[in-house]
Design an enzyme around this catalytic site. Structure first.
Site, PDB file in Angstrom:
ATOM      1  N   ARG A  39       0.947  -1.327  -0.094  1.00  0.00           N
ATOM      2  CA  ARG A  39       0.135   0.080   0.039  1.00  0.00           C
ATOM      3  C   ARG A  39       0.854   1.262  -0.138  1.00  0.00           C
ATOM      4  O   ARG A  39       0.752   2.209  -0.510  1.00  0.00           O
ATOM      5  CB  ARG A  39      -1.065  -0.087   1.315  1.00  0.00           C
ATOM      6  N   LYS A 200     -18.548 -18.629   2.321  1.00  0.00           N
ATOM      7  CA  LYS A 200     -19.658 -18.546   2.810  1.00  0.00           C
ATOM      8  C   LYS A 200     -20.748 -17.705   1.926  1.00  0.00           C
ATOM      9  O   LYS A 200     -20.401 -16.644   1.528  1.00  0.00           O
ATOM     10  CB  LYS A 200     -19.787 -18.232   4.206  1.00  0.00           C
ATOM     11  N   GLY A 357      -9.223  -9.335  -0.460  1.00  0.00           N
ATOM     12  CA  GLY A 357      -7.822  -9.523   0.098  1.00  0.00           C
ATOM     13  C   GLY A 357      -7.480 -11.039  -0.250  1.00  0.00           C
ATOM     14  O   GLY A 357      -6.230 -11.234  -0.637  1.00  0.00           O
ATOM     15  N   GLY A 380     -13.230  -4.409   1.575  1.00  0.00           N
ATOM     16  CA  GLY A 380     -14.740  -4.092   2.042  1.00  0.00           C
ATOM     17  C   GLY A 380     -15.492  -3.289   0.662  1.00  0.00           C
ATOM     18  O   GLY A 380     -16.469  -3.313   0.400  1.00  0.00           O
TER      19      GLY A 380
HETATM   20  C1  3PG Z   1      -8.927  -1.793   5.068  1.00  0.00           C
HETATM   21  O1  3PG Z   1      -7.795  -2.059   5.187  1.00  0.00           O
HETATM   22  O2  3PG Z   1      -9.754  -2.690   4.580  1.00  0.00           O
HETATM   23  C2  3PG Z   1      -9.369  -0.311   4.965  1.00  0.00           C
HETATM   24  O3  3PG Z   1      -8.303   0.350   5.608  1.00  0.00           O
HETATM   25  C3  3PG Z   1     -10.598  -0.286   5.950  1.00  0.00           C
HETATM   26  O4  3PG Z   1     -10.121  -0.427   6.986  1.00  0.00           O
HETATM   27  P1  3PG Z   1     -11.386  -0.783   8.295  1.00  0.00           P
HETATM   28  O5  3PG Z   1     -12.306  -1.976   7.935  1.00  0.00           O
HETATM   29  O6  3PG Z   1     -10.812  -0.819   9.687  1.00  0.00           O
HETATM   30  O7  3PG Z   1     -12.455   0.533   8.085  1.00  0.00           O
END
Ligand code: 3PG
Ligand code: MG
Length: 407
Positions: A39, A200, A357, A380
């Site tokens: 990153r 899942k 991920g 996310g």
């Molecule tokens: C991540 O690493 O997915 C982002 O930086 C968001 O982090 P968080 O899920 O703690 O908001």
């Protein structure tokens, strides 16, 4: 969403300006040392570019989840040190992101210099999208650059509220990521396929529901495919399976039929009695899974079938592995299909966009990450985009772009 209203930093006059750049330097750490600098490396391009154009660059980011208190386990100091190494120039570390220390540092910074403010999440107001906290941040900047696509599903002050207070622009990575996802999901070349894998169904119901309305072929793999197989009356033995979600799976299958989306499930499987490296395996038809065995990967016939499906498509979206790829030999199905996608991409036939991920880890293990059209490291945020949700951090930048056009 009116993406064409998004304004980027390209061509923007930043010389002598204090530019607050919100990046996602939420990097993995162990014992106070950054263990994966991906990153930082990706984010350094925008920082170098802005600094090279004479900006006074101030980095804003969070690290971990300190839950609003100054917990030094989550200090950004080691991240600032590592960033200095990556950039090849000093990074001034400031031990708070608001208040006198922050403002003083922002006044002292010279064109071309870089500073990093301490963890935004040391203040509880950050995650509350608090406008006063955003104003306190904004006091240290003349311009704001959103460069953290992977945080854009969070309506937090440094992602969202701050865009109302400073002229705000999308950074190059943010812009690239939005363009790639639009090309794959919003305005794709058809036919389109999506691979959705992972363990899942329960975590991906909104993704599946949105995708059946958007793609032509939906390939389901990983543990979640077992729930779909069970929904079709197939006995999956001891496999991971959410039996309480077979009705949901049937609803998704019905919705797909209605929208003209073909759901593609595995036809054979690699099974084992133990989930461990080097366990004895068998390859069986999904209709012949032994009662005491579990499905841990798709089999070769499935790979051939899925390869055929993507060969007939022009766009591919990928989220989630087809098997338990972390443990050999259960990554073979994922790796084989990933190689096929890479090959089709290289020949110009396929636009391939992957994210999440686990997916990035699987593509790295397959050695094809740089052969896909675009691989998003967002977790996310990528999922919420696949769910069809508007991401607050992206919407805020579009609105900021529209405002500045009116003004
Ligand atoms: C991540 O690493 O997915 C982002 O930086 C968001 O982090 P968080 O899920 O703690 O908001
Ligand atoms: Mg996360």
């Amino acid at each position: 969403m009116q993406f064409d209203q998004l304004k980027t930093t390209q061509g923007l006059d930043v010389a002598g300006k204090r530019v607050l750049v919100r990046v996602d330097f939420n990097v993995p750490m162990k014992d106070g040392v950054v263990t994966d600098a991906t990153r930082l490396e990706r984010g350094s391009a925008a920082i170098k570019d802005l600094a090279g154009r004479g900006a006074k660059v101030i980095i804003l980011t969070h690290l971990g989840r300190p839950k609003g208190s100054r917990n030094l386990e989550f200090t950004l100091k080691p991240v600032a040190d590592k960033l200095a190494e990556v950039l090849g120039q000093p990074v001034r570390f400031v031990d708070d992101c608001i208040g006198e220390a922050a403002q003083k540092a922002s006044r002292e910074l010279q064109p071309g210099e870089v500073a990093m403010f301490e963890n935004l999440r040391f203040h509880a107001q950050e995650e509350k999208d608090d406008p006063d906290f955003a104003a306190a941040l904004a006091r240290s900047g003349d311009l704001f650059v959103g460069e953290a696509f992977s945080c854009s599903h969070r309506a937090h002050a440094s992602v969202h509220a701050i865009t109302r207070l400073l002229p705000s622009y999308a950074g190059p990575l943010m812009n690239q990521e939005i363009l790639a996802l639009r090309a794959a999901l919003e305005e794709p070349r058809r036919p389109t396929a999506a691979v959705v894998g992972g363990s899942k169904v329960s975590t991906k119901i909104p993704v599946l529901t949105n995708l059946v309305a958007k793609v032509d072929k939906l390939i389901i793999g990983g543990g979640m495919a077992n729930t779909f197989l069970a929904a079709e009356g197939i006995d999956v033995g001891k496999s991971l399976c959410e039996h309480d979600l077979t009705d949901t799976a049937r609803e998704i299958i019905a919705a797909a039929k209605e929208k003209g989306c073909e759901i593609v499930l595995p036809v054979d499987a690699v099974v084992a009695r133990e989930f461990k490296e080097g366990a004895a395996t068998e390859t069986v038809s999904v209709n012949a899974v032994p009662a005491d065995a579990m499905i841990l990967d798709v089999g070769p016939q499935s790979v051939a079938k899925l390869a055929d499906v993507i060969a007939g498509c022009r766009t591919l979206l990928w989220n989630g592995p087809l098997g338990a790829f972390e443990i050999a030999p259960f990554g073979n199905g994922t790796f084989a299909l990933a190689e096929e996608a890479a090959k089709l991409t290289r020949s110009g036939q396929l636009i391939s966009v992957a994210g999440g991920g686990d997916t990035v880890a699987a593509l790295n293990a397959a050695g094809v990450t740089d052969k896909f059209t675009y691989v998003s490291t967002a977790g996310g945020a990528f999922l919420e985009w696949l769910e069809g949700k508007a991401l607050p951090g992206v919407v805020a930048l579009i609105e900021a772009g529209q405002m500045s056009r009116v003004a």
